[in-house]
Design a protein around this motif. Structure first.
Motif, PDB file in Angstrom:
ATOM      1  N   UNK A 137       6.465  14.927  18.723  1.00  0.00           N
ATOM      2  CA  UNK A 137       6.379  13.608  18.110  1.00  0.00           C
ATOM      3  C   UNK A 137       7.322  13.511  16.913  1.00  0.00           C
ATOM      4  N   UNK A 138       7.364  14.584  16.113  1.00  0.00           N
ATOM      5  CA  UNK A 138       8.274  14.600  14.977  1.00  0.00           C
ATOM      6  C   UNK A 138       9.725  14.500  15.410  1.00  0.00           C
ATOM      7  N   UNK A 139      10.094  15.213  16.468  1.00  0.00           N
ATOM      8  CA  UNK A 139      11.464  15.140  16.976  1.00  0.00           C
ATOM      9  C   UNK A 139      11.766  13.746  17.520  1.00  0.00           C
ATOM     10  N   UNK A 140      10.774  13.102  18.113  1.00  0.00           N
ATOM     11  CA  UNK A 140      10.963  11.736  18.619  1.00  0.00           C
ATOM     12  C   UNK A 140      11.220  10.773  17.459  1.00  0.00           C
ATOM     13  N   UNK A 141      10.465  10.941  16.362  1.00  0.00           N
ATOM     14  CA  UNK A 141      10.648  10.082  15.188  1.00  0.00           C
ATOM     15  C   UNK A 141      12.038  10.267  14.600  1.00  0.00           C
ATOM     16  N   UNK A 142      12.489  11.523  14.495  1.00  0.00           N
ATOM     17  CA  UNK A 142      13.817  11.806  13.944  1.00  0.00           C
ATOM     18  C   UNK A 142      14.899  11.221  14.846  1.00  0.00           C
ATOM     19  N   UNK A 143      14.734  11.385  16.153  1.00  0.00           N
ATOM     20  CA  UNK A 143      15.719  10.849  17.094  1.00  0.00           C
ATOM     21  C   UNK A 143      15.818   9.335  16.983  1.00  0.00           C
ATOM     22  N   UNK A 144      14.667   8.679  16.796  1.00  0.00           N
ATOM     23  CA  UNK A 144      14.686   7.217  16.660  1.00  0.00           C
ATOM     24  C   UNK A 144      15.392   6.797  15.373  1.00  0.00           C
ATOM     25  N   UNK A 145      15.149   7.568  14.288  1.00  0.00           N
ATOM     26  CA  UNK A 145      15.768   7.236  13.008  1.00  0.00           C
ATOM     27  C   UNK A 145      17.278   7.473  13.020  1.00  0.00           C
ATOM     28  N   UNK A 146      17.715   8.530  13.699  1.00  0.00           N
ATOM     29  CA  UNK A 146      19.126   8.918  13.670  1.00  0.00           C
ATOM     30  C   UNK A 146      19.937   8.220  14.755  1.00  0.00           C
ATOM     31  N   UNK A 147      19.378   8.180  15.970  1.00  0.00           N
ATOM     32  CA  UNK A 147      20.134   7.666  17.109  1.00  0.00           C
ATOM     33  C   UNK A 147      19.665   6.293  17.599  1.00  0.00           C
ATOM     34  N   UNK A 148      18.525   5.847  17.079  1.00  0.00           N
ATOM     35  CA  UNK A 148      18.012   4.559  17.513  1.00  0.00           C
ATOM     36  C   UNK A 148      17.200   4.613  18.784  1.00  0.00           C
TER      37      UNK A 148
END
Length: 466
Positions: A137-148
């Motif tokens: 879940x944390x990696x998903x949040x980071x991916x959304x913040x960085x890559x959209x």
């Protein structure tokens, strides 16, 4: 038959590494700093941040019932109680050199120790699953913040599971890696996130102290959840003092900081008990915050590592000649597979059930080991005689916990509610399920436990004189 004929010797673990089987010697190589940094990292958990929902709303009403000051105080008090308990468990592991579930042979006997072992394997797999879900879940949040885009969550689970399992193959090496490279980054990340949250302002209004002890119980349960694996690592300490001191200092400092940070994050957002991941929003509000959050996500792997490794070590109590590396591969694969299917909705119930099971068991261990003289002749062999009577105080302590704070599982909680009515019990806000279940189990152990024979008997005893 030649001189070289005979049983094929088992492979030995690498030098200064955990033994592969139970019949191999246990190296005493971990310093107090090793233990302190390891337990400090375990004390900082993303799962713990979202778990602070239970502290602010201990009765599950859907809205915060505790004030910010009460929640912070509950976090500090609960962490201190829990870490001292863990420290005492570390002493037993350092003294006997046995992993946690093997240590229980001295309490219940070899055969009866299978009962807590099976329970512990189930809970360790459960915790590993939860941690892998949080990491993904944390990696998903980071991916959304960085890559959209959130990216493939299943891939994050598989990667986290693979890294976790790889670390368990060289566990003491993993601890040294954490000490050298991870701890400093985590301290900096926590410091920045705390400063950032303080700058946003924290509301001190609303809530009360009424449910303080219910909230404290949930924090104690977070710490006590580590109890069944403490000796797995403390057995490698160079001394009992380093095992106790390293764990208590590291876990207390990190646990308090993590709890306060989680409560503060929840205080600056709209409270939403249906979305445990909303607590991460304040962490990722800035670019630096995203980086710090990424550090905590990557560090979360040591949580899943500890659970997967201890699953394997616990299973060795059932299979003493099994190679722990094979057991680690099995437990890591199982946890990864389950993490692809599970959700976090049952976190609070899982947490309270763990507290109900292991807090009274720890009370029985403390009284028998430290007070009734068990430490003088603690038998962890496969021939340790069964002591079924010691299951009684454990069971009574468990029942006490459930009477005060029934685990919210369909049908299960209904039974305990019926029993409350049958015995005329009205739960009061001051009643702590953790402390009262500990007291009941401890007092019952005094009543049924037998003082062990002192191994250093007097000459009069040795000579057979009456």
């Amino acid at each position: 038959m030649t001189a070289t004929d005979g049983p094929t010797p088992r492979p030995a673990a690498p030098e200064n590494e955990a033994p592969l089987t139970l019949d191999q010697p246990t190296p005493k190589v971990l310093t107090g700093l090793d233990q302190g940094t390891f337990w400090a990292n375990l004390g900082v958990s993303l799962l713990g941040f979202s778990g602070m929902l239970v502290v602010l709303d201990p009765l599950g009403t859907g809205s915060p019932t505790l004030s910010f000051a009460a929640a912070v105080t509950a976090s500090v008090v609960g962490t201190l109680i829990g870490t001292v308990a863990l420290g005492l468990a570390a002493v037993t592991g350092a003294r006997t050199g046995a992993p946690s579930m093997v240590l229980l042979r001295g309490l219940f006997g070899a055969k009866a120790s299978y009962i807590p072992t099976i329970l512990n394997v189930l809970q360790m797999v459960g915790w590993a699953v939860f941690e892998l879900v949080v990491i993904s879940t944390g990696l998903k949040i980071i991916s959304r913040q960085v890559f959209g885009e959130p990216g493939p969550v299943w891939l994050y689970v598989v990667i986290a599971g693979a890294v976790t399992t790889a670390l368990t193959l060289r566990p003491l090496g993993a601890l040294r890696l954490i000490r050298r490279y991870v701890t400093v980054a985590v301290v900096l990340a926590i410091a920045y996130l705390g400063w950032h949250l303080a700058g946003r302002g924290i509301s001190m209004e609303g809530g009360s102290w009424k449910d303080f002890w219910f909230a404290t119980d949930s924090v104690i349960a977070v710490s006590i959840s580590w109890l069944p694996l403490v000796a797995d690592y403390a057995r490698h300490s160079r001394s009992e003092k380093e095992a106790f001191g390293g764990l208590v200092v590291g876990q207390t400092l990190a646990g308090v900081a993590s709890s306060v940070l989680g409560v503060a994050a929840l205080a600056v957002i709209a409270f939403d008990s249906t979305d445990p991941y909303k607590v991460f929003d304040p962490f990722t509000a800035t670019s630096v915050g995203v980086i710090c959050f990424g550090v905590l996500v990557l560090r979360e792997v040591d949580q899943s590592f500890a659970n997967v490794y201890s699953t394997a070590v616990s299973a060795q109590n059932l299979l003493p000649r099994a190679d722990r590396r094979i057991l680690c591969l099995i437990s890591g694969t199982l946890a990864t597979g389950l993490a692809l299917l599970v959700n976090m909705g049952s976190y609070a119930s899982f947490l309270y059930l763990i507290g109900a099971v292991f807090i009274p068991m720890f009370a029985v261990l403390v009284v028998d080991f430290f007070v009734l003289g068990g430490h003088r002749a603690w038998d962890v062999s496969e021939q340790a005689p069964t002591r079924w009577v010691m299951l009684l105080p454990w069971a009574l302590g468990f029942a006490t916990y459930q009477l005060i704070a029934p685990t919210k599982i369909a049908g299960w909680s209904d039974f305990w509610a019926w029993l409350q009515d049958a015995v005329g019990l009205t739960v009061q806000p001051w009643m702590s399920a953790s402390l009262l279940s500990f007291a009941v189990a401890a007092l019952t152990t005094f009543a049924v436990g037998r003082r062990r024979q002192d191994v250093s008997a007097s000459p009069r005893q040795h000579s057979g004189q009456r």
